[in-house]
Structures are given as structure tokens and as C-alpha cells.
Design a protein around this motif. Sequence first.
Motif, short mmCIF file in Angstrom:
data_model
loop_
_atom_site.label_atom_id
_atom_site.label_comp_id
_atom_site.label_asym_id
_atom_site.label_seq_id
_atom_site.Cartn_x
_atom_site.Cartn_y
_atom_site.Cartn_z
N ALA A 7 0.85 -1.19 0.00
CA ALA A 7 0.00 0.00 0.00
C ALA A 7 0.89 1.24 0.00
N VAL A 8 0.24 2.39 -0.18
CA VAL A 8 0.92 3.68 -0.16
C VAL A 8 0.18 4.59 0.82
N VAL A 9 0.92 5.19 1.74
CA VAL A 9 0.33 6.05 2.77
C VAL A 9 0.35 7.50 2.30
N ASP A 10 -0.71 8.23 2.63
CA ASP A 10 -0.71 9.66 2.37
C ASP A 10 -1.58 10.36 3.40
N ILE A 11 -1.12 11.53 3.87
CA ILE A 11 -1.88 12.26 4.87
C ILE A 11 -2.98 13.12 4.25
N ASN A 12 -2.99 13.25 2.93
CA ASN A 12 -4.02 14.03 2.25
C ASN A 12 -5.32 13.23 2.23
N PRO A 13 -6.35 13.66 2.94
CA PRO A 13 -7.59 12.87 3.02
C PRO A 13 -8.29 12.73 1.67
N TYR A 14 -8.01 13.64 0.75
CA TYR A 14 -8.66 13.57 -0.57
C TYR A 14 -8.05 12.46 -1.44
N LYS A 15 -6.91 11.93 -1.03
CA LYS A 15 -6.30 10.82 -1.77
C LYS A 15 -6.64 9.46 -1.15
N GLN A 16 -6.90 9.44 0.12
CA GLN A 16 -7.15 8.18 0.82
C GLN A 16 -8.39 7.49 0.26
N GLY A 17 -8.29 6.18 0.09
CA GLY A 17 -9.39 5.42 -0.48
C GLY A 17 -9.33 5.29 -1.98
N SER A 18 -8.30 5.87 -2.58
CA SER A 18 -8.12 5.76 -4.03
C SER A 18 -7.01 4.75 -4.33
N TYR A 19 -6.67 4.62 -5.61
CA TYR A 19 -5.63 3.69 -6.04
C TYR A 19 -4.67 4.41 -6.98
N LEU A 20 -3.38 4.12 -6.82
CA LEU A 20 -2.39 4.75 -7.69
C LEU A 20 -2.58 4.30 -9.14
N PRO A 21 -2.52 5.22 -10.09
CA PRO A 21 -2.60 4.81 -11.50
C PRO A 21 -1.41 3.92 -11.86
N GLY A 22 -1.69 2.84 -12.58
CA GLY A 22 -0.65 1.90 -12.99
C GLY A 22 -0.51 0.74 -12.05
N SER A 23 0.03 0.95 -10.88
CA SER A 23 0.26 -0.14 -9.93
C SER A 23 -1.00 -0.56 -9.20
N ALA A 24 -2.00 0.32 -9.15
CA ALA A 24 -3.27 0.07 -8.45
C ALA A 24 -3.07 -0.22 -6.97
N ARG A 25 -2.00 0.30 -6.37
CA ARG A 25 -1.82 0.15 -4.93
C ARG A 25 -2.78 1.07 -4.19
N ALA A 26 -3.38 0.55 -3.14
CA ALA A 26 -4.34 1.33 -2.36
C ALA A 26 -3.63 2.46 -1.63
N VAL A 27 -4.28 3.62 -1.60
CA VAL A 27 -3.78 4.77 -0.84
C VAL A 27 -4.51 4.78 0.49
N ILE A 28 -3.77 4.70 1.58
CA ILE A 28 -4.36 4.55 2.90
C ILE A 28 -3.95 5.71 3.81
N ALA A 29 -4.70 5.90 4.87
CA ALA A 29 -4.38 6.90 5.88
C ALA A 29 -3.27 6.37 6.79
N PRO A 30 -2.52 7.26 7.45
CA PRO A 30 -1.46 6.80 8.36
C PRO A 30 -1.97 5.84 9.42
N ALA A 31 -3.19 6.03 9.90
CA ALA A 31 -3.72 5.18 10.97
C ALA A 31 -3.87 3.72 10.54
N ALA A 32 -3.94 3.49 9.22
CA ALA A 32 -4.14 2.13 8.72
C ALA A 32 -2.83 1.35 8.59
N VAL A 33 -1.69 2.01 8.80
CA VAL A 33 -0.39 1.34 8.62
C VAL A 33 -0.19 0.24 9.65
N LYS A 34 -0.62 0.48 10.88
CA LYS A 34 -0.38 -0.47 11.97
C LYS A 34 -0.92 -1.86 11.62
#
Length: 387
Positions: free
Chosen positions: A318-345
Motif C-alpha cells: 500500500a501507499v500512505v498519504d496524509i491528504n484525506p482527498y487521496k485516501q481510499g483511491s488507487y495509484l494509476p498503474g500499480s493500483a496500490r491502495a492509498v491509505i491513511a497513516p492510521a491504517a499502517v499499523k
Amino acid sequence: MRCPSCGSGDADVFHSVGGIPVASNIVIHDAGEAAAYERGRLDLAVCPRCGFIFNHLFDPGLVDYSRPYEESQAFSPTFRAFQDALVARLTDEYDLADKAVLEIGCGKGAFLEALCSHSGARGTGIDPAFQPGRIADAPVEGVDAFFDESTTSMTADLICCRHTLEHIRPVGDFLRLVRISAGHTEGSAVMFEVPDVTRILAEGAFWDVFYEHCSYFAPVSLSWLFRASGFEVTRLELEYDDQYLVIDGRPGRIDELVEVEAVDRIVALAEGFGRRVKEGIEAWHRQIEGSETVVLWGAGSKAVGFLAALDEPAAVRAVVDINPYKQGSYLPGSARAVIAPAAVKAIEPQLVIIMNPIYREEIRGMLNELGVDAEVVALGEFDDTLV
């Protein structure tokens, strides 16, 4: 391969790569759509006359900025501190109270809002991605358009353009349009900010080479472009841990003087870029192969470029980002989920790769608060011994 900056026909290709998603900050909420997102190819060429670097295969028709797009870095305290310092400097230097500011490529308007709130200026932003709802309380209006021949009547006491020029292929034509706009207001000034390609070349920073960025500037090529377009350069500095070039100018006479030694230095760095990229990709493959579970931190262009260059390793979950407008989306190409910092644990990563080393301490602090025990590394530090 005519140089889009100086017009020379002697540019040479020094780096070729394919399979790159054509946009990095498009917000996609479907994993299948993200995986199937269109990819392109780039051939980076360097001009031996002015030092400008460009993708001569760039097709602007492949990049659709009318789609949901999220580029804001303003959720980071580290970035806000840099932005606030720039806002304070521009406010003081140009005495902006009750004056007009035009920002070309304003995105969601965060910088323009901060500048106008601090300085008391009136702001106009031009960008298809502008969203009035993201402006809280500042005299800012947006124009849903691109800056081109039809908008050169727009003018201001200060014209800003941050992280937009690198997305434009005909940079010489574009700067001449900006010069027309600035000429409508007596005493007008301009301020542009772009990534510095010197660092990218010296590091072999393959993660900073992506399709949207069709134009790459070093101090010598940026200065030449502004002077040749009829601007007097009043300031040219490296900022943000020497990652960004910030240039100020005012309308003046055309000056096409070429700094030959500085251009030669860029050409030499370009010639060694391919070797450094190959070595860097091999080293990162070894680093990732030693960990079963990896997350990237920072869901921007660097992450998209990094994963594409490494053929999207399965260990990166996955890929972490603090921008709430990106969380819940997927990176173009790799389709890795964009998650909030709290989800890393919950992922329990063995390795966290920070996409920009300037955020190292900020991210380490969040990981400590979350109780995440993982190895933390960052993409390359600048090594001035290579320059």
C-alpha cells in the motif's frame, strides 16, 4: 528534435523508458481502472545550447487534467512551513497589500489563498482543477481554463506559477505569453517554482522522471528561458532542501547570453544518468526483496514513478498519504491502495520507504505515535560530490 526552449535542433536523447502512467495524481477509486490506466513512453533529450531537458515524445492529449486530480501537499506541516516562508517573502518583497495576484496553474488554490490571506492581496487563479469549495476565507476567485493565447489579457502586480511549467512542452511559447500578460501592468513581477533537474540527474533519481513532467530545468536553462523571453531575472535560488528552483523576474529586455560552462555541466550529468538509474533500480530491488511487507509513504508522482520503474514489486502492499482527498483511491498503474497513516499499523510493514527525505522526521514521528516498528528508509539524498 528541436529544443522547445531555445529552438536549437541539436538535442540528443540520453534516457528512454516506457510503461509510465501518463498522469500521477489522478484520483481513481476503482482498482481495475487504476491498473488499466493509460501508459506512455518518454525519451529525455538534452539541448547542448541552453541545457534544457525535455521528453520529445510527450503527447499532451494523453493527459486529461479535467478528471479528478489531487496534487496538494499542504496537509504536511513540513510543506506548510516552506509555503508560509515563501508567502512571507513575497508579501514583504512586493508589498502586496491591496494589490492583484494571478496564479497560473493554481491547482486547488491553497497557495493563492495563503498568500492573499497573509498579504491582503486580491487573488485570481487559473486552472481546470480549481475548486472554490476548498477556499475557506480569502479574496480569491478561480477561472476554469488553461493559460494560453486567449487569457493573456489577464494580468496582475504579481504573477505566480508553481509546479506547472514542468508540465508544459512549448515552454518558450508559454513564457512569451506570460511576458505579454505581465506587460499589461506597470511594475509587474513574476515568480515561478519548478523542480531542479540537477539533483535528479546527479542522484539518478528515476522516481522523479515521469510522463506528466515533459520539461526539466536546471538553473542555467531556467535563467536562459526567462531572459530570452524578455524578463530580467531578479532572484534565482534553490529552496526546499535544494529540490526546487524559485525564480523571480520583471519585464525587461531580451538577453540570450548562454552560460556555456554551466550548460556543459548539465550535458555531462545527463550522459551519466542512465548508469546511475540502472544502479539505483538494482539497489532498490535488493532492498525490497529483503522484506515481505513494504509500504511507501507519499502517494504522489514519486510513488507512481518509483513503482513503475521497479515493475511494481508485489511486496509493496500500500501507499500512505496524509491528504484525506487521496485516501481510499488507487495509484494509476500499480493500483496500490492509498491509505491513511492510521491504517499502517494493521499492515505491520517490515519496511517503510519515504518518497521524499525532507519529510523523514515528520513521518518518523507519526510512525512512533502509531507504534509501528519497521525499518524506515528514504529515497536518495542529494550527493554534491557527483556534481
